[in-house]
Write a protein that holds these residues in place. Structure first.
Motif, PDB file in Angstrom:
ATOM      1  N   VAL A  44     -14.214  23.066  28.968  1.00  0.00           N
ATOM      2  CA  VAL A  44     -14.250  24.771  28.777  1.00  0.00           C
ATOM      3  C   VAL A  44     -15.649  25.270  27.850  1.00  0.00           C
ATOM      4  O   VAL A  44     -16.180  25.923  28.307  1.00  0.00           O
ATOM      5  N   ALA A  45     -15.369  24.106  27.161  1.00  0.00           N
ATOM      6  CA  ALA A  45     -16.482  24.665  26.067  1.00  0.00           C
ATOM      7  C   ALA A  45     -17.944  24.096  26.431  1.00  0.00           C
ATOM      8  O   ALA A  45     -19.060  24.528  26.758  1.00  0.00           O
ATOM      9  N   VAL A  46     -18.546  22.701  27.549  1.00  0.00           N
ATOM     10  CA  VAL A  46     -19.328  22.822  28.812  1.00  0.00           C
ATOM     11  C   VAL A  46     -19.913  23.881  29.510  1.00  0.00           C
ATOM     12  O   VAL A  46     -20.608  23.870  30.149  1.00  0.00           O
ATOM     13  N   ALA A  47     -18.229  24.502  30.384  1.00  0.00           N
ATOM     14  CA  ALA A  47     -19.052  24.962  31.507  1.00  0.00           C
ATOM     15  C   ALA A  47     -18.881  27.147  31.111  1.00  0.00           C
ATOM     16  O   ALA A  47     -19.272  27.711  31.675  1.00  0.00           O
ATOM     17  N   ILE A  48     -19.078  27.383  29.664  1.00  0.00           N
ATOM     18  CA  ILE A  48     -19.215  28.629  29.344  1.00  0.00           C
ATOM     19  C   ILE A  48     -20.072  28.974  29.651  1.00  0.00           C
ATOM     20  O   ILE A  48     -20.783  29.959  30.251  1.00  0.00           O
ATOM     21  N   ALA A 100     -30.828  24.426  35.345  1.00  0.00           N
ATOM     22  CA  ALA A 100     -29.750  24.887  35.778  1.00  0.00           C
ATOM     23  C   ALA A 100     -29.869  24.594  37.176  1.00  0.00           C
ATOM     24  O   ALA A 100     -27.634  24.567  36.409  1.00  0.00           O
ATOM     25  N   ALA A 101     -30.020  24.558  37.681  1.00  0.00           N
ATOM     26  CA  ALA A 101     -29.657  23.270  38.906  1.00  0.00           C
ATOM     27  C   ALA A 101     -28.760  22.036  38.481  1.00  0.00           C
ATOM     28  O   ALA A 101     -27.360  21.740  38.686  1.00  0.00           O
ATOM     29  N   LEU A 102     -29.485  21.641  37.320  1.00  0.00           N
ATOM     30  CA  LEU A 102     -29.268  20.117  36.493  1.00  0.00           C
ATOM     31  C   LEU A 102     -27.756  20.721  36.031  1.00  0.00           C
ATOM     32  O   LEU A 102     -26.289  19.984  36.211  1.00  0.00           O
ATOM     33  N   ALA A 103     -27.987  21.833  35.588  1.00  0.00           N
ATOM     34  CA  ALA A 103     -25.885  22.381  34.500  1.00  0.00           C
ATOM     35  C   ALA A 103     -25.280  22.647  35.228  1.00  0.00           C
ATOM     36  O   ALA A 103     -24.332  22.245  35.099  1.00  0.00           O
ATOM     37  N   GLY A 104     -25.656  23.115  36.695  1.00  0.00           N
ATOM     38  CA  GLY A 104     -24.662  23.073  37.118  1.00  0.00           C
ATOM     39  C   GLY A 104     -24.058  22.347  38.144  1.00  0.00           C
ATOM     40  O   GLY A 104     -23.176  22.474  38.338  1.00  0.00           O
ATOM     41  N   LEU A 105     -25.100  21.698  38.620  1.00  0.00           N
ATOM     42  CA  LEU A 105     -24.411  20.012  38.849  1.00  0.00           C
ATOM     43  C   LEU A 105     -23.207  19.007  38.446  1.00  0.00           C
ATOM     44  O   LEU A 105     -22.008  18.726  38.815  1.00  0.00           O
ATOM     45  N   GLY A 106     -24.015  19.276  36.382  1.00  0.00           N
ATOM     46  CA  GLY A 106     -22.673  18.807  35.906  1.00  0.00           C
ATOM     47  C   GLY A 106     -21.530  18.850  35.319  1.00  0.00           C
ATOM     48  O   GLY A 106     -20.684  18.442  35.731  1.00  0.00           O
ATOM     49  N   VAL A 107     -21.696  20.419  35.685  1.00  0.00           N
ATOM     50  CA  VAL A 107     -20.332  21.512  35.530  1.00  0.00           C
ATOM     51  C   VAL A 107     -19.346  21.354  36.850  1.00  0.00           C
ATOM     52  O   VAL A 107     -17.922  20.860  37.198  1.00  0.00           O
ATOM     53  N   TYR A 111     -21.581  35.188  28.036  1.00  0.00           N
ATOM     54  CA  TYR A 111     -20.652  34.230  27.129  1.00  0.00           C
ATOM     55  C   TYR A 111     -19.235  34.644  28.803  1.00  0.00           C
ATOM     56  O   TYR A 111     -18.180  33.832  28.746  1.00  0.00           O
ATOM     57  N   LEU A 112     -19.088  35.631  28.612  1.00  0.00           N
ATOM     58  CA  LEU A 112     -18.215  36.521  29.780  1.00  0.00           C
ATOM     59  C   LEU A 112     -18.436  35.486  31.393  1.00  0.00           C
ATOM     60  O   LEU A 112     -17.563  34.814  31.963  1.00  0.00           O
ATOM     61  N   VAL A 113     -19.134  35.491  32.290  1.00  0.00           N
ATOM     62  CA  VAL A 113     -19.881  35.568  33.431  1.00  0.00           C
ATOM     63  C   VAL A 113     -20.830  34.112  33.029  1.00  0.00           C
ATOM     64  O   VAL A 113     -21.637  33.729  34.316  1.00  0.00           O
ATOM     65  N   GLY A 114     -21.860  33.928  32.414  1.00  0.00           N
ATOM     66  CA  GLY A 114     -22.308  33.022  32.231  1.00  0.00           C
ATOM     67  C   GLY A 114     -23.740  33.134  32.327  1.00  0.00           C
ATOM     68  O   GLY A 114     -24.194  34.430  32.737  1.00  0.00           O
ATOM     69  N   ASP A 115     -24.734  32.276  31.812  1.00  0.00           N
ATOM     70  CA  ASP A 115     -26.177  32.827  31.772  1.00  0.00           C
ATOM     71  C   ASP A 115     -26.737  31.432  31.905  1.00  0.00           C
ATOM     72  O   ASP A 115     -28.072  30.986  31.607  1.00  0.00           O
ATOM     73  N   ILE A 116     -26.730  30.877  33.350  1.00  0.00           N
ATOM     74  CA  ILE A 116     -27.030  29.206  33.237  1.00  0.00           C
ATOM     75  C   ILE A 116     -28.720  29.644  33.670  1.00  0.00           C
ATOM     76  O   ILE A 116     -29.788  27.886  33.513  1.00  0.00           O
ATOM     77  N   LEU A 117     -28.835  30.769  33.704  1.00  0.00           N
ATOM     78  CA  LEU A 117     -30.433  30.517  34.468  1.00  0.00           C
ATOM     79  C   LEU A 117     -31.348  30.733  32.171  1.00  0.00           C
ATOM     80  O   LEU A 117     -32.193  30.060  32.862  1.00  0.00           O
ATOM     81  N   ALA A 118     -30.480  30.453  31.568  1.00  0.00           N
ATOM     82  CA  ALA A 118     -30.954  30.068  29.793  1.00  0.00           C
ATOM     83  C   ALA A 118     -31.210  29.080  30.040  1.00  0.00           C
ATOM     84  O   ALA A 118     -30.894  29.449  28.349  1.00  0.00           O
ATOM     85  N   VAL A 119     -30.430  28.159  29.999  1.00  0.00           N
ATOM     86  CA  VAL A 119     -30.144  26.725  29.826  1.00  0.00           C
ATOM     87  C   VAL A 119     -31.039  25.929  28.962  1.00  0.00           C
ATOM     88  O   VAL A 119     -32.233  25.806  30.024  1.00  0.00           O
ATOM     89  N   SER A 120     -30.968  25.678  28.334  1.00  0.00           N
ATOM     90  CA  SER A 120     -32.918  24.814  27.880  1.00  0.00           C
ATOM     91  C   SER A 120     -31.995  23.513  27.955  1.00  0.00           C
ATOM     92  O   SER A 120     -31.171  22.927  27.502  1.00  0.00           O
ATOM     93  N   ARG A 121     -32.915  22.701  27.345  1.00  0.00           N
ATOM     94  CA  ARG A 121     -32.500  21.124  27.352  1.00  0.00           C
ATOM     95  C   ARG A 121     -31.631  20.875  26.716  1.00  0.00           C
ATOM     96  O   ARG A 121     -30.929  19.941  26.761  1.00  0.00           O
ATOM     97  N   GLY A 122     -32.113  21.682  25.691  1.00  0.00           N
ATOM     98  CA  GLY A 122     -30.433  21.130  24.556  1.00  0.00           C
ATOM     99  C   GLY A 122     -29.228  21.309  25.083  1.00  0.00           C
ATOM    100  O   GLY A 122     -28.299  20.454  25.315  1.00  0.00           O
ATOM    101  N   MET A 134     -40.590  18.412  34.754  1.00  0.00           N
ATOM    102  CA  MET A 134     -39.652  18.419  35.918  1.00  0.00           C
ATOM    103  C   MET A 134     -38.454  19.545  34.980  1.00  0.00           C
ATOM    104  O   MET A 134     -38.169  20.661  35.491  1.00  0.00           O
ATOM    105  N   LEU A 135     -38.191  18.896  34.010  1.00  0.00           N
ATOM    106  CA  LEU A 135     -37.083  19.364  33.469  1.00  0.00           C
ATOM    107  C   LEU A 135     -37.612  21.126  32.643  1.00  0.00           C
ATOM    108  O   LEU A 135     -36.720  21.865  31.570  1.00  0.00           O
ATOM    109  N   ASP A 136     -38.976  20.858  32.880  1.00  0.00           N
ATOM    110  CA  ASP A 136     -40.243  22.698  31.928  1.00  0.00           C
ATOM    111  C   ASP A 136     -39.382  23.725  33.072  1.00  0.00           C
ATOM    112  O   ASP A 136     -39.538  25.230  32.552  1.00  0.00           O
ATOM    113  N   ASP A 137     -38.994  23.507  34.055  1.00  0.00           N
ATOM    114  CA  ASP A 137     -38.063  24.578  35.479  1.00  0.00           C
ATOM    115  C   ASP A 137     -37.803  25.316  34.847  1.00  0.00           C
ATOM    116  O   ASP A 137     -36.133  24.297  34.893  1.00  0.00           O
TER     117      ASP A 137
END
Lengths: 261, 258
Positions: free
Chosen positions: A180-184, A9-16, A114-125, A1-4
């Motif tokens: 700030v560190a995790v939302a960038i 991106a959805a999980l990252a957005g939710l978390g932040v 870094y200025l407007v984020g790149d949520i679609l490129a969020v890796s598993r790490g 599932m996390l391969d998609d």
């Protein structure tokens, strides 16, 4: 599932969004909007330093954001601060960061990311890091909620009840730096403060207690994150700004509800 | 009985500017002590030092072990962005059951306010809710900083009656700053007249007849009228060896209020 990438991106957005909402309530109640701006803009400087020293970017951002937040706390604590001073810090941090990034030799970074984020490129790490940071911030807020609220209402009243307002301020500063560190990665340095403030402000007209405001802000933030992701996918717009735009739309709706009531 | 709070040689300063010096103050259980003095005389600073919100520049504040203090601040600005019901306010920083909140509101003379928003309260209601909160932990010392600011005369009088009633019910000591001199004179066991230092102190009768006090507040109508007329300068008796080198040294020139 996390391969998609959309799921990540959805999980990252939710978390932040979930972590930022309760913290954002305090930013709003304590009128720290500019403070949040200055701290998150300092993140770009953190990026530059981390890249120059070949350290992990999250670590660099965390360190510089924390340093900025602590410096501002020290200044405001001594009553030196003003609207203008915070404004100077907020914009100087951003400008300095951009200059510093351009000075790092042999480096070609995607600054927009870094200025407007790149949520679609969020890796598993990245995702692991984001949720770890979000968990820390949420736990801090839950643990210190009542003392923080007391100190926000009146430092003297808190002091008389055995709460140290300076310590609570420090908790808030720390939580802000971690956020700030995790939302960038998700919304970028320019819009982190928006993710803090807008859901909280949008929740205000709908609620009668601080706890309700935090919960509704979490719902609005989460909704904006997921909705923004879908809209940006459909319209091919940058995701971070789309998330913030959606939250702003909710803000307009709830404000007009209050105006009618 | 041991003192609840004792200060020895207490000096307070803001940004290098001394606002209060050489304060030796002690409060015994159950007594009502009132601090009077002109604006900027250091009254509020003294109160805030007693609750630990200001650190002394020199000297010491000693609170008896585990002293429970109920504090009513001078004012409390609640930001419009912060939704807060009265019951939730009472439960800060430690949550309390709703029935306990209702009981303490009744004690403070404002039953049935629990579900209201703090920002919707009138001035008098707000002060009583602050009083209710201060009473929650059954304090041994109630500290009030100009608690009737913004209340009209009957409102202020009713508020002080409430405090007197609370003292009788609970036996707590009261330390307050007040501008309502006539009430002070009627209700206090001891009065401290402060103007950068303690000018004079004692029972209301003694203070009212002290030259230092008269210099500050005039002589007429127990000071009630003088409140609006006094000047912020005063002369000292011949046995007084200090001078006023901290900003209020003008020639002592007084028209007593009649």
């Amino acid at each position: 599932m996390l391969d998609d990438f959309m799921v990540r991106a959805a999980l990252a957005g939710l978390g932040v969004a979930l972590a930022a909402a309760p913290l954002g309530c305090f930013v709003v109640w304590r009128r720290m909007a500019y403070f949040g701006d200055a701290t998150s803009h300092a993140a770009i400087l953190g990026v530059a330093l981390a890249l120059a020293l070949e350290l992990p970017v999250t670590g660099g951002v965390l360190a510089v954001a924390l340093a900025m937040a602590l410096a501002l706390t020290a200044l405001t604590g001594r009553g030196v601060s003003s609207d203008a001073l915070l404004g100077v810090f907020a914009h100087a941090a951003l400008a300095l960061g951009l200059v510093a990034v351009s000075l790092v030799p042999g480096l070609r970074v995607d600054l927009m990311g870094y200025l407007v984020g790149d949520i679609l490129a969020v890796s598993r790490g990245d995702l692991g890091l984001i949720w770890a940071g979000a968990a820390i911030v949420t736990a801090l807020m839950a643990w210190r909620w009542s003392p923080l609220l007391s100190a926000t209402l009146s430092p003297d009243l808190a002091q008389a009840a055995g709460v140290n307002p300076r310590r609570e301020q420090l908790v808030l500063t720390l939580a802000l730096a971690v956020t700030v560190a995790v939302a960038i990665k998700v919304v970028g340095a320019l819009l982190i403060a928006a993710l803090l403030i807008i859901p909280a402000a949008a929740a205000r007209p709908l609620t009668r207690t601080p706890e309700a405001m935090a919960c509704v802000a979490m719902l609005i933030g989460a909704g904006a994150a997921l909705g923004g992701l879908l809209v940006s996918f459909a319209l091919d717009t940058p995701t971070g700004p789309t998330i913030v735009s959606l939250a702003a739309a909710v803000f307009c709706i709830t404000q007009s509800l209050r105006a009618r009531a | 009985m041991n003192a609840l709070i004792e200060t020895t040689g207490l000096c307070l300063a803001y940004g290098g500017q001394t606002v209060l010096r050489d304060v030796n103050l002690s409060i015994a259980p159950g007594e009502i002590v009132t601090i009077v003095g002109p604006n900027g005389s250091g009254k509020s600073s003294l109160i805030r030092a007693c609750i630990g919100a200001v650190q002394p520049a020199s000297g010491r504040v000693i609170r008896s072990g585990r002293l429970k203090i109920g504090y009513v601040p001078q004012s409390l600005a609640i930001d419009a962005t912060l939704p807060l019901t009265v019951t939730r306010f009472l439960g800060l920083p430690r949550r309390i059951p709703a029935d306990r909140a209702a009981r303490v509101l009744e004690e403070a003379g404002v039953p049935d306010l629990g579900a209201r928003q703090m920002r919707d309260l009138s001035g008098g209601q707000f002060q009583r809710v602050l009083l209710a909160r201060a009473l929650l932990d059954a304090p041994e010392l109630l500290v009030l900083d100009e608690p009737t600011q913004g209340l009209d005369q009957p409102g202020a009088a009713a508020f002080y009656q409430q405090i007197e009633a609370v003292r009788q019910q609970t036996g707590c000591a009261v330390l307050m700053v007040s501008h309502d001199l006539h009430v002070v004179m009627a209700a206090s066991d001891r009065v401290l007249c402060v103007n950068g230092h303690i000018c004079c102190e004692g029972t209301p009768e003694i203070v009212a007849s002290a030259p230092e006090y008269r210099a500050l507040f005039g002589t007429g109508t127990q000071g009630a009228l003088a409140l609006y007329r006094h000047e912020h300068s005063h002369s000292h008796g011949p046995d007084c060896d200090h001078d006023h080198d901290d900003g209020h040294a003008h020639p002592a020139r007084h028209e007593a209020a009649e």
